[in-house]
Design a protein around this motif. Structure first.
Motif, PDB file in Angstrom:
ATOM      1  N   THR A   1       0.802  -1.229   0.000  1.00  0.00           N
ATOM      2  CA  THR A   1       0.000   0.000   0.000  1.00  0.00           C
ATOM      3  C   THR A   1       0.830   1.273   0.000  1.00  0.00           C
ATOM      4  OG1 THR A   1      -0.147   0.189   2.422  1.00  0.00           O
ATOM      5  CG2 THR A   1      -1.738  -1.259   1.332  1.00  0.00           C
ATOM      6  N   GLY A   2       2.097   1.182   0.346  1.00  0.00           N
ATOM      7  CA  GLY A   2       2.917   2.386   0.439  1.00  0.00           C
ATOM      8  C   GLY A   2       2.791   3.092   1.770  1.00  0.00           C
ATOM      9  N   ALA A   3       1.978   2.564   2.706  1.00  0.00           N
ATOM     10  CA  ALA A   3       1.812   3.197   4.018  1.00  0.00           C
ATOM     11  C   ALA A   3       3.032   2.904   4.881  1.00  0.00           C
ATOM     12  CB  ALA A   3       0.551   2.680   4.697  1.00  0.00           C
ATOM     13  N   ASN A   4       3.469   3.875   5.643  1.00  0.00           N
ATOM     14  CA  ASN A   4       4.626   3.736   6.512  1.00  0.00           C
ATOM     15  C   ASN A   4       4.159   3.715   7.956  1.00  0.00           C
ATOM     16  OD1 ASN A   4       7.026   3.959   7.961  1.00  0.00           O
ATOM     17  ND2 ASN A   4       7.991   5.191   6.367  1.00  0.00           N
ATOM     18  N   LEU A   5       4.011   2.509   8.527  1.00  0.00           N
ATOM     19  CA  LEU A   5       3.513   2.388   9.896  1.00  0.00           C
ATOM     20  C   LEU A   5       4.493   2.996  10.883  1.00  0.00           C
ATOM     21  CD1 LEU A   5       2.068  -1.250   9.903  1.00  0.00           C
ATOM     22  CD2 LEU A   5       0.844   0.893   9.588  1.00  0.00           C
ATOM     23  N   GLN A   6       5.786   2.804  10.643  1.00  0.00           N
ATOM     24  CA  GLN A   6       6.768   3.329  11.581  1.00  0.00           C
ATOM     25  C   GLN A   6       6.711   4.851  11.635  1.00  0.00           C
ATOM     26  OE1 GLN A   6      10.279   1.285  10.005  1.00  0.00           O
ATOM     27  NE2 GLN A   6      10.485   0.265  11.969  1.00  0.00           N
ATOM     28  N   ALA A   7       6.537   5.492  10.478  1.00  0.00           N
ATOM     29  CA  ALA A   7       6.438   6.951  10.475  1.00  0.00           C
ATOM     30  C   ALA A   7       5.197   7.407  11.221  1.00  0.00           C
ATOM     31  CB  ALA A   7       6.418   7.474   9.041  1.00  0.00           C
ATOM     32  N   ALA A   8       4.085   6.681  11.039  1.00  0.00           N
ATOM     33  CA  ALA A   8       2.852   7.053  11.733  1.00  0.00           C
ATOM     34  C   ALA A   8       3.012   6.943  13.237  1.00  0.00           C
ATOM     35  CB  ALA A   8       1.702   6.170  11.260  1.00  0.00           C
ATOM     36  N   MET A   9       3.819   5.979  13.686  1.00  0.00           N
ATOM     37  CA  MET A   9       4.007   5.780  15.122  1.00  0.00           C
ATOM     38  C   MET A   9       4.982   6.790  15.724  1.00  0.00           C
ATOM     39  SD  MET A   9       2.049   3.300  16.065  1.00  0.00           S
ATOM     40  CE  MET A   9       2.658   2.482  17.533  1.00  0.00           C
ATOM     41  N   GLN A  10       5.558   7.678  14.915  1.00  0.00           N
ATOM     42  CA  GLN A  10       6.465   8.689  15.445  1.00  0.00           C
ATOM     43  C   GLN A  10       5.750   9.995  15.762  1.00  0.00           C
ATOM     44  OE1 GLN A  10       9.468   7.482  16.239  1.00  0.00           O
ATOM     45  NE2 GLN A  10       8.525   5.648  15.377  1.00  0.00           N
ATOM     46  N   ASN A  11       4.413   9.949  15.797  1.00  0.00           N
ATOM     47  CA  ASN A  11       3.649  11.113  16.226  1.00  0.00           C
ATOM     48  C   ASN A  11       4.092  11.527  17.632  1.00  0.00           C
ATOM     49  OD1 ASN A  11       1.135  12.254  17.753  1.00  0.00           O
ATOM     50  ND2 ASN A  11       0.692  12.559  15.592  1.00  0.00           N
ATOM     51  N   PRO A  12       4.273  12.837  17.875  1.00  0.00           N
ATOM     52  CA  PRO A  12       4.732  13.269  19.206  1.00  0.00           C
ATOM     53  C   PRO A  12       3.880  12.740  20.355  1.00  0.00           C
ATOM     54  CG  PRO A  12       4.866  15.095  17.673  1.00  0.00           C
ATOM     55  CD  PRO A  12       4.190  13.968  16.930  1.00  0.00           C
ATOM     56  N   TRP A  13       2.569  12.615  20.149  1.00  0.00           N
ATOM     57  CA  TRP A  13       1.721  12.084  21.216  1.00  0.00           C
ATOM     58  C   TRP A  13       2.120  10.647  21.563  1.00  0.00           C
ATOM     59  CZ3 TRP A  13      -1.352  15.249  23.876  1.00  0.00           C
ATOM     60  CH2 TRP A  13      -1.771  16.430  23.281  1.00  0.00           C
ATOM     61  N   VAL A  14       2.415   9.849  20.552  1.00  0.00           N
ATOM     62  CA  VAL A  14       2.805   8.462  20.802  1.00  0.00           C
ATOM     63  C   VAL A  14       4.172   8.405  21.468  1.00  0.00           C
ATOM     64  CG1 VAL A  14       3.254   6.228  19.716  1.00  0.00           C
ATOM     65  CG2 VAL A  14       1.419   7.686  18.852  1.00  0.00           C
ATOM     66  N   ILE A  15       5.110   9.224  20.998  1.00  0.00           N
ATOM     67  CA  ILE A  15       6.446   9.243  21.585  1.00  0.00           C
ATOM     68  C   ILE A  15       6.376   9.626  23.064  1.00  0.00           C
ATOM     69  CG2 ILE A  15       8.675  10.405  21.543  1.00  0.00           C
ATOM     70  CD1 ILE A  15       8.347   8.461  19.285  1.00  0.00           C
ATOM     71  N   VAL A  16       5.624  10.679  23.372  1.00  0.00           N
ATOM     72  CA  VAL A  16       5.504  11.110  24.771  1.00  0.00           C
ATOM     73  C   VAL A  16       4.835  10.023  25.611  1.00  0.00           C
ATOM     74  CG1 VAL A  16       4.376  12.770  26.301  1.00  0.00           C
ATOM     75  CG2 VAL A  16       5.497  13.569  24.224  1.00  0.00           C
ATOM     76  N   GLY A  17       3.794   9.394  25.067  1.00  0.00           N
ATOM     77  CA  GLY A  17       3.110   8.330  25.805  1.00  0.00           C
ATOM     78  C   GLY A  17       4.015   7.148  26.088  1.00  0.00           C
ATOM     79  N   PHE A  18       4.794   6.756  25.092  1.00  0.00           N
ATOM     80  CA  PHE A  18       5.683   5.608  25.269  1.00  0.00           C
ATOM     81  C   PHE A  18       6.826   5.957  26.222  1.00  0.00           C
ATOM     82  CE2 PHE A  18       5.492   1.484  23.631  1.00  0.00           C
ATOM     83  CZ  PHE A  18       6.766   0.946  23.537  1.00  0.00           C
ATOM     84  N   SER A  19       7.347   7.185  26.133  1.00  0.00           N
ATOM     85  CA  SER A  19       8.383   7.615  27.075  1.00  0.00           C
ATOM     86  C   SER A  19       7.834   7.630  28.499  1.00  0.00           C
ATOM     87  CB  SER A  19       8.897   9.011  26.702  1.00  0.00           C
ATOM     88  OG  SER A  19       9.473   9.012  25.416  1.00  0.00           O
ATOM     89  N   GLY A  20       6.587   8.085  28.629  1.00  0.00           N
ATOM     90  CA  GLY A  20       5.963   8.075  29.950  1.00  0.00           C
ATOM     91  C   GLY A  20       5.821   6.671  30.505  1.00  0.00           C
TER      92      GLY A  20
END
Length: 596
Positions: free
Chosen positions: A254-273
């Motif tokens: 499909t050309g979709a990049n799941l890893q790029a989508a998961m680099q949203n700042p909200w996700v990064i902050v949540g995972f760091s938390g």
């Protein structure tokens, strides 16, 4: 873990949206405060070759806006390539304008044709057309004259059709790996990609996963043994390999990049938390840091995730592959290229699964060693947990570094080091162990260098000594790379480089790409590298946003993600044998530069 997954589900709507929550609150900013459109939206201009001797120029004009006939100008960017005749223009609407008096204006749409006579000796070179125009809005706003440069492509083609093709100088590494998948059986493909995974096991993609898995095993406490450590590591690694497989199959088809989508700042902050929460559980601070209402949830999270749950280890392995270590390497790109070209998700997915297993093999060894060596009872068990608590805090800081300024990142590392100093001094006073005091002094010196680095503008927390050997970084230092957002931008830049007979480098970069940031500081910022690139046109496609234009540019050039570097000859042809997929060092980059 259920609480964390519920949080991620609530955050997911933000990851795929084209606008951030802040933009949603601010509203649409495509118009100014008075409601007038930007000039590029009010007058959308395009140009093409109707045939070998005719140029077509078209405008789509927004409602309530008009173009002046007498302000239209046309010329070739390189006059030596040919000559344009008088434009054939339709009659415009007669009106009296408050700025120019009696004029002719075009509303809604304008189609113009110009005869073209090309120079025989330059007939094969691409043409660039410079168009000058001026327009106004009926409500009284008059725009200044605008000049744009447009590539002249055959009618019905797109900028992608004019994209540079690979010169006959050899295939890229990812092309060769794609051919490897296509030409061999399942067993050979699996063995080859398992070997590639082993080679990638100590890259930035995998290293941050070591403390995460170590924390999971250490959290099992007295129940941990060699067999238990292996089972936890195997659960983590299998889920990680499945994540790479899923990501690859979806991206290839499909050309979709799941890893790029998961680099949203909200996700990064949540995972760091989450890592901070897990680290605090290692220190036994839940009852001191959380309200009583949340203690039961935190305890369940700690017991299930850090307490040795196979399911918890699998979930962490799956998410770690997508969030903690997003990267691109030639084997991964080769498998994606094979899937996208053939649609064979089975064989391509098998190659990616074998790649993930190879990358996770050192983690299996870590599980056996750590599970067998961890003490079962006594004070050392608490010391080990505290050690892994600090490593999880370090991972949290490392993840946040993708979305916060470098100076803040350096300060956070300094604060982290000072917390280690405080811990060593406290435990050293209690146990009267002099080595703890000596280590505390060393770590304190490191923290001091980091704080000084932050003041001087340095950005590498793993080279604090650079403050002693380098000059203070100047805020005015600018990147030598020019931005490229679309294929139209690239075609224009390549045409200009060809006119100047300059080679071109196109670098694909993203803020969430750890290897990109490392290459930026260790390769592109190196004075020797910059001197070697002096006569080369440097372009950069920043795909941090992963928006529609970014995905279209990646797809048009056969690039699956950053870091990727493309090299073009002075004739505008890509040198496929020089393409870099994944991280490279200074020497590897300079070697390709010399061949270019």
């Amino acid at each position: 873990m259920r609480l964390f997954l519920l949080t991620l589900c609530l955050l997911f709507p933000f990851t795929g949206a084209g606008a951030s929550p802040l933009q949603s609150l601010l509203g649409n900013t495509t118009q100014d405060n008075e409601g007038f459109l930007p000039v590029e939206q009010a007058f959308v201009v395009s140009a093409s070759l109707k045939d070998a001797n005719t140029v077509q120029v078209k405008w789509e004009i927004a409602e309530g806006y008009y173009l002046y006939r007498h302000q239209l100008r046309f010329q070739l960017a390189n006059p030596a390539q040919g000559k344009l005749g008088e434009p054939a223009l339709p009659d415009g609407k007669k009106k009296t304008d408050e700025y120019f008096g009696d004029i002719e204006a075009y509303y809604h749409r304008l189609d113009a044709e110009l005869p073209l006579t090309r120079a025989t000796d330059l007939a094969e070179q691409p043409l660039m057309l410079e168009v000058r125009f001026q327009g106004c809005a009926d409500r009284g706003l008059c725009y200044p004259p605008e000049t744009v440069s447009l590539p002249l492509l055959p009618a019905g083609s797109t900028a992608a059709d004019a994209a540079p093709t690979t010169a006959d100088t050899g295939a890229s590494e990812q092309d060769r790996l794609a051919s490897l998948i296509a030409g061999h059986n399942l067993l050979l493909v699996g063995l080859a990609f398992f070997g590639f995974g082993l080679l990638l096991a100590f890259t930035p993609c995998v290293l941050p996963m070591l403390p995460i898995l170590s924390g999971i095993i250490a959290g099992a406490g007295e129940r941990t043994g060699a067999l238990r450590g292996l089972s936890l590591a195997a659960s983590y690694v299998l889920a990680m390999a499945l994540a790479y497989t899923l990501f690859g199959v979806v991206a290839g088809l499909t050309g979709a990049n799941l890893q790029a989508a998961m680099q949203n700042p909200w996700v990064i902050v949540g995972f760091s938390g989450l890592f901070v929460v897990l680290a605090l559980s290692m220190f036994g601070l839940y009852e001191l840091q959380m309200p009583h209402v949340l203690q039961s949830h935190a305890a369940k999270l700690s017991n299930r995730q850090q307490g040795g749950s196979l399911l918890g280890a699998a979930i962490m392995g799956f998410l770690s592959a997508l969030i903690v270590g997003p990267c691109l390497a030639p084997p991964l790109a080769g498998a994606l290229l094979y899937i996208s070209n053939t649609g064979d998700a089975l064989l391509g997915g098998w190659a990616l699964f074998a790649l993930g297993l190879g990358m996770g093999t050192p983690l299996l060894a870590l599980g056996v060693v750590e599970g067998g060596l961890l003490p079962r009872t006594g004070h050392w068990m608490h010391e080990v947990k505290h050690l892994f608590g600090f490593t999880l805090l370090g991972v949290a800081v490392w993840m946040l570094s993708r979305i916060i300024p470098p100076s803040v990142t350096i300060t956070l590392w300094a604060v982290f080091a000072l917390s280690v100093v405080a811990y060593l001094l406290r435990t050293g006073l209690r146990s009267r162990q002099s080595w703890r005091h000596a280590l505390a002094v060393i770590v304190a010196l490191y923290a001091g260098l980091l704080l000084f680095d932050s003041w001087r503008g340095q950005v590498d927390p793993f080279k604090p000594w650079q403050v002693l050997t380098s000059k203070r970084a100047l805020p005015s230092d600018r990147s030598p790379f020019l931005p490229v957002k679309s294929m139209d931008d690239l075609v224009l830049m390549l045409a200009e480089a060809e006119r100047q007979q300059r080679p071109v480098i196109l670098d694909f970069y993203a803020d969430w790409c750890v290897a990109c940031i490392k290459m930026e500081h260790e390769v592109f910022a190196d004075p020797g590298t910059r001197a070697a690139m002096g006569n080369i046109l440097l372009l950069r496609a920043d795909v941090t946003a992963n928006d529609k234009q970014d995905r279209a540019l990646l797809k048009a050039l056969g690039v699956y993600g950053p870091p990727t570097v493309l090299f073009f000859s002075a004739e505008g042809k890509e040198r496929g044998d020089l393409r870099i997929t994944g991280e490279t060092d200074r020497d590897g980059f300079l070697e390709r530069l010399n061949r270019l």
